[in-house]
Design a protein around this motif. Structure first.
Motif, PDB file in Angstrom:
ATOM      1  N   ALA A 226       0.853  -1.184   0.000  1.00  0.00           N
ATOM      2  CA  ALA A 226       0.000   0.000   0.000  1.00  0.00           C
ATOM      3  C   ALA A 226       0.887   1.232   0.000  1.00  0.00           C
ATOM      4  O   ALA A 226       1.942   1.245   0.641  1.00  0.00           O
ATOM      5  CB  ALA A 226      -0.905   0.000   1.227  1.00  0.00           C
ATOM      6  N   THR A 227       0.486   2.233  -0.757  1.00  0.00           N
ATOM      7  CA  THR A 227       1.224   3.494  -0.797  1.00  0.00           C
ATOM      8  C   THR A 227       0.232   4.635  -0.626  1.00  0.00           C
ATOM      9  O   THR A 227      -0.880   4.586  -1.142  1.00  0.00           O
ATOM     10  CB  THR A 227       1.958   3.666  -2.141  1.00  0.00           C
ATOM     11  N   ALA A 228       0.662   5.646   0.092  1.00  0.00           N
ATOM     12  CA  ALA A 228      -0.171   6.837   0.274  1.00  0.00           C
ATOM     13  C   ALA A 228       0.648   8.055  -0.119  1.00  0.00           C
ATOM     14  O   ALA A 228       1.820   8.179   0.272  1.00  0.00           O
ATOM     15  CB  ALA A 228      -0.613   6.941   1.727  1.00  0.00           C
ATOM     16  N   ALA A 229       0.047   8.933  -0.915  1.00  0.00           N
ATOM     17  CA  ALA A 229       0.752  10.132  -1.378  1.00  0.00           C
ATOM     18  C   ALA A 229      -0.252  11.266  -1.536  1.00  0.00           C
ATOM     19  O   ALA A 229      -1.469  11.045  -1.479  1.00  0.00           O
ATOM     20  CB  ALA A 229       1.452   9.852  -2.711  1.00  0.00           C
ATOM     21  N   ARG A 230       0.256  12.451  -1.763  1.00  0.00           N
ATOM     22  CA  ARG A 230      -0.653  13.580  -1.997  1.00  0.00           C
ATOM     23  C   ARG A 230      -1.370  13.392  -3.334  1.00  0.00           C
ATOM     24  O   ARG A 230      -2.531  13.732  -3.464  1.00  0.00           O
ATOM     25  CB  ARG A 230       0.128  14.898  -2.016  1.00  0.00           C
ATOM     26  N   HIS A 231      -0.624  12.852  -4.329  1.00  0.00           N
ATOM     27  CA  HIS A 231      -1.185  12.731  -5.677  1.00  0.00           C
ATOM     28  C   HIS A 231      -1.130  11.292  -6.169  1.00  0.00           C
ATOM     29  O   HIS A 231      -0.233  10.544  -5.795  1.00  0.00           O
ATOM     30  CB  HIS A 231      -0.425  13.636  -6.648  1.00  0.00           C
ATOM     31  N   ARG A 232      -2.049  10.911  -7.045  1.00  0.00           N
ATOM     32  CA  ARG A 232      -2.176   9.509  -7.449  1.00  0.00           C
ATOM     33  C   ARG A 232      -0.968   8.991  -8.214  1.00  0.00           C
ATOM     34  O   ARG A 232      -0.621   7.826  -8.103  1.00  0.00           O
ATOM     35  CB  ARG A 232      -3.458   9.305  -8.273  1.00  0.00           C
ATOM     36  N   GLN A 233      -0.325   9.874  -9.007  1.00  0.00           N
ATOM     37  CA  GLN A 233       0.791   9.395  -9.822  1.00  0.00           C
ATOM     38  C   GLN A 233       1.898   8.786  -8.954  1.00  0.00           C
ATOM     39  O   GLN A 233       2.429   7.716  -9.259  1.00  0.00           O
ATOM     40  CB  GLN A 233       1.352  10.541 -10.683  1.00  0.00           C
ATOM     41  N   ALA A 234       2.233   9.478  -7.878  1.00  0.00           N
ATOM     42  CA  ALA A 234       3.280   8.976  -6.975  1.00  0.00           C
ATOM     43  C   ALA A 234       2.829   7.671  -6.308  1.00  0.00           C
ATOM     44  O   ALA A 234       3.622   6.733  -6.173  1.00  0.00           O
ATOM     45  CB  ALA A 234       3.609  10.022  -5.918  1.00  0.00           C
ATOM     46  N   ALA A 235       1.567   7.611  -5.920  1.00  0.00           N
ATOM     47  CA  ALA A 235       1.073   6.404  -5.234  1.00  0.00           C
ATOM     48  C   ALA A 235       1.085   5.198  -6.177  1.00  0.00           C
ATOM     49  O   ALA A 235       1.539   4.111  -5.808  1.00  0.00           O
ATOM     50  CB  ALA A 235      -0.336   6.649  -4.689  1.00  0.00           C
ATOM     51  N   PHE A 236       0.607   5.391  -7.416  1.00  0.00           N
ATOM     52  CA  PHE A 236       0.627   4.295  -8.407  1.00  0.00           C
ATOM     53  C   PHE A 236       2.062   3.869  -8.726  1.00  0.00           C
ATOM     54  O   PHE A 236       2.388   2.677  -8.727  1.00  0.00           O
ATOM     55  CB  PHE A 236      -0.041   4.733  -9.710  1.00  0.00           C
ATOM     56  N   SER A 237       2.913   4.841  -9.039  1.00  0.00           N
ATOM     57  CA  SER A 237       4.283   4.510  -9.455  1.00  0.00           C
ATOM     58  C   SER A 237       5.044   3.804  -8.340  1.00  0.00           C
ATOM     59  O   SER A 237       5.743   2.816  -8.589  1.00  0.00           O
ATOM     60  CB  SER A 237       5.037   5.782  -9.864  1.00  0.00           C
ATOM     61  N   ALA A 238       4.911   4.302  -7.130  1.00  0.00           N
ATOM     62  CA  ALA A 238       5.644   3.691  -6.007  1.00  0.00           C
ATOM     63  C   ALA A 238       5.152   2.261  -5.779  1.00  0.00           C
ATOM     64  O   ALA A 238       5.948   1.368  -5.477  1.00  0.00           O
ATOM     65  CB  ALA A 238       5.472   4.527  -4.744  1.00  0.00           C
ATOM     66  N   ALA A 239       3.849   2.026  -5.934  1.00  0.00           N
ATOM     67  CA  ALA A 239       3.323   0.667  -5.747  1.00  0.00           C
ATOM     68  C   ALA A 239       3.888  -0.276  -6.812  1.00  0.00           C
ATOM     69  O   ALA A 239       4.268  -1.412  -6.519  1.00  0.00           O
ATOM     70  CB  ALA A 239       1.798   0.682  -5.800  1.00  0.00           C
ATOM     71  N   GLN A 240       3.969   0.205  -8.049  1.00  0.00           N
ATOM     72  CA  GLN A 240       4.530  -0.635  -9.119  1.00  0.00           C
ATOM     73  C   GLN A 240       6.018  -0.912  -8.898  1.00  0.00           C
ATOM     74  O   GLN A 240       6.487  -2.022  -9.119  1.00  0.00           O
ATOM     75  CB  GLN A 240       4.329   0.045 -10.468  1.00  0.00           C
ATOM     76  N   TYR A 241       6.721   0.109  -8.469  1.00  0.00           N
ATOM     77  CA  TYR A 241       8.155  -0.031  -8.168  1.00  0.00           C
ATOM     78  C   TYR A 241       8.358  -1.080  -7.069  1.00  0.00           C
ATOM     79  O   TYR A 241       9.194  -1.978  -7.187  1.00  0.00           O
ATOM     80  CB  TYR A 241       8.686   1.335  -7.727  1.00  0.00           C
ATOM     81  N   LEU A 242       7.572  -0.970  -6.004  1.00  0.00           N
ATOM     82  CA  LEU A 242       7.673  -1.940  -4.904  1.00  0.00           C
ATOM     83  C   LEU A 242       7.426  -3.353  -5.415  1.00  0.00           C
ATOM     84  O   LEU A 242       8.165  -4.284  -5.088  1.00  0.00           O
ATOM     85  CB  LEU A 242       6.657  -1.611  -3.811  1.00  0.00           C
ATOM     86  N   MET A 243       6.386  -3.537  -6.224  1.00  0.00           N
ATOM     87  CA  MET A 243       6.071  -4.871  -6.730  1.00  0.00           C
ATOM     88  C   MET A 243       7.199  -5.406  -7.606  1.00  0.00           C
ATOM     89  O   MET A 243       7.588  -6.567  -7.497  1.00  0.00           O
ATOM     90  CB  MET A 243       4.763  -4.846  -7.534  1.00  0.00           C
ATOM     91  N   ASP A 244       7.713  -4.547  -8.507  1.00  0.00           N
ATOM     92  CA  ASP A 244       8.788  -4.997  -9.401  1.00  0.00           C
ATOM     93  C   ASP A 244      10.007  -5.453  -8.604  1.00  0.00           C
ATOM     94  O   ASP A 244      10.616  -6.486  -8.910  1.00  0.00           O
ATOM     95  CB  ASP A 244       9.194  -3.876 -10.364  1.00  0.00           C
ATOM     96  N   TYR A 245      10.377  -4.690  -7.569  1.00  0.00           N
ATOM     97  CA  TYR A 245      11.570  -5.041  -6.800  1.00  0.00           C
ATOM     98  C   TYR A 245      11.331  -6.218  -5.857  1.00  0.00           C
ATOM     99  O   TYR A 245      12.214  -7.053  -5.656  1.00  0.00           O
ATOM    100  CB  TYR A 245      12.117  -3.810  -6.054  1.00  0.00           C
ATOM    101  N   LEU A 246      10.116  -6.305  -5.296  1.00  0.00           N
ATOM    102  CA  LEU A 246       9.822  -7.452  -4.419  1.00  0.00           C
ATOM    103  C   LEU A 246       9.896  -8.756  -5.211  1.00  0.00           C
ATOM    104  O   LEU A 246      10.353  -9.783  -4.705  1.00  0.00           O
ATOM    105  CB  LEU A 246       8.447  -7.296  -3.779  1.00  0.00           C
ATOM    106  N   LYS A 247       9.445  -8.719  -6.464  1.00  0.00           N
ATOM    107  CA  LYS A 247       9.478  -9.914  -7.332  1.00  0.00           C
ATOM    108  C   LYS A 247      10.884 -10.470  -7.490  1.00  0.00           C
ATOM    109  O   LYS A 247      11.080 -11.676  -7.494  1.00  0.00           O
ATOM    110  CB  LYS A 247       8.951  -9.558  -8.731  1.00  0.00           C
ATOM    111  N   SER A 248      11.842  -9.578  -7.688  1.00  0.00           N
ATOM    112  CA  SER A 248      13.185 -10.028  -8.095  1.00  0.00           C
ATOM    113  C   SER A 248      14.304  -9.780  -7.093  1.00  0.00           C
ATOM    114  O   SER A 248      15.415 -10.263  -7.293  1.00  0.00           O
ATOM    115  CB  SER A 248      13.580  -9.333  -9.406  1.00  0.00           C
ATOM    116  N   ARG A 249      14.015  -9.011  -6.025  1.00  0.00           N
ATOM    117  CA  ARG A 249      15.100  -8.664  -5.100  1.00  0.00           C
ATOM    118  C   ARG A 249      14.801  -9.004  -3.641  1.00  0.00           C
ATOM    119  O   ARG A 249      15.625  -8.750  -2.767  1.00  0.00           O
ATOM    120  CB  ARG A 249      15.438  -7.166  -5.212  1.00  0.00           C
ATOM    121  N   ALA A 250      13.622  -9.533  -3.377  1.00  0.00           N
ATOM    122  CA  ALA A 250      13.327  -9.957  -2.005  1.00  0.00           C
ATOM    123  C   ALA A 250      13.521 -11.472  -1.944  1.00  0.00           C
ATOM    124  O   ALA A 250      13.075 -12.199  -2.836  1.00  0.00           O
ATOM    125  CB  ALA A 250      11.902  -9.574  -1.621  1.00  0.00           C
ATOM    126  N   PRO A 251      14.220 -11.970  -0.894  1.00  0.00           N
ATOM    127  CA  PRO A 251      14.639 -13.383  -0.882  1.00  0.00           C
ATOM    128  C   PRO A 251      13.511 -14.360  -0.538  1.00  0.00           C
ATOM    129  O   PRO A 251      13.461 -14.915   0.559  1.00  0.00           O
ATOM    130  CB  PRO A 251      15.755 -13.408   0.158  1.00  0.00           C
TER     131      PRO A 251
END
Lengths: 145, 81
Positions: A91-116
């Protein structure tokens, strides 16, 4: 910032009660155990206990440095998870939706390949194949370079 | 140092963890020592393109130094999320 690595099921609504208060946008993503083959009854998730939380925290910290976030949460389970159960959520919370969407996608991409974590399919007859990492998951990271 | 294995690497080695006495200066030298141990290690670590490594719980590469390191882990590419 909330990071939880746990075997137990979770209730996203109660975890996020009060999350991101005052933010203008909240994005949540839930990953659910899915059966692509019609043969799977569960997933077994192995992880690296002494590294997992630190690795997830590093990913989350990088997301916070990159976007102006009011708050952020990552919950990831390990152990045996039946088809249809939630496996993880961000979950991400931001003032504006663009940051919230982008950060959520970034988290998912990195969790997929960089979390053990490593997944193995469990069929009716017992343990099956380990789920192989996809090239497309690794490629997804390059869009954040 | 402690050497840890996860997922199919753990299954091929037959143990999740072992204590290794080594003078290896890098991860690559440690791999060479492990591969020479027996068939299980040799089979698990034969294709290093399919193996990722963490040094003291930080992702690293084969050229990472082992100076002062207490724990090295080998595992397949991660599949979180």
């Amino acid at each position: 910032m909330l990071i939880r690595i746990q075997p137990d099921p979770f209730d996203l609504a109660s975890i996020l009660d009060g999350f991101g208060q005052g933010a203008g946008a909240i994005v949540t993503f839930s990953g659910i155990v899915r059966d692509d083959t019609g043969q799977m009854v569960a997933l077994e998730l192995e992880h690296y206990p002494s590294m997992t939380e630190k690795a997830v925290r590093d990913i989350a910290t990088k997301a916070r440095a990159r976007w102006d976030l009011e708050d952020l949460a990552v919950i990831h389970r390990f152990g045996r998870l039946s088809v249809g159960e939630p496996i993880m959520a961000v979950a991400t919370a931001a003032r504006h939706r663009q940051a919230a969407f982008s950060a959520a996608q970034y988290l998912m991409d990195y969790l997929k390949s960089r979390a053990p974590f490593w997944k193995r399919e469990i069929g009716a007859d017992g343990p099956g194949d380990w789920v192989a990492a996809k090239c497309s998951d690794e490629d997804a990271l390059s869009r954040w370079d | 140092m402690d050497v840890l294995y996860f997922a199919w690497l753990r299954e091929r080695i037959g143990e999740p963890k072992e204590r290794v006495e080594t003078s290896a200066a890098t991860v690559r030298e440690l791999v060479a020592q492990l591969v020479a141990t027996d068939e299980q290690h040799s089979a698990a670590l034969s294709d290093l393109s399919a193996v990722r490594v963490a040094v003291d719980q930080e992702l690293a590469d084969l050229d990472a130094s082992l100076e002062g390191v207490r724990e090295v882990a080998f595992f397949p590419p991660m599949t979180g999320g």
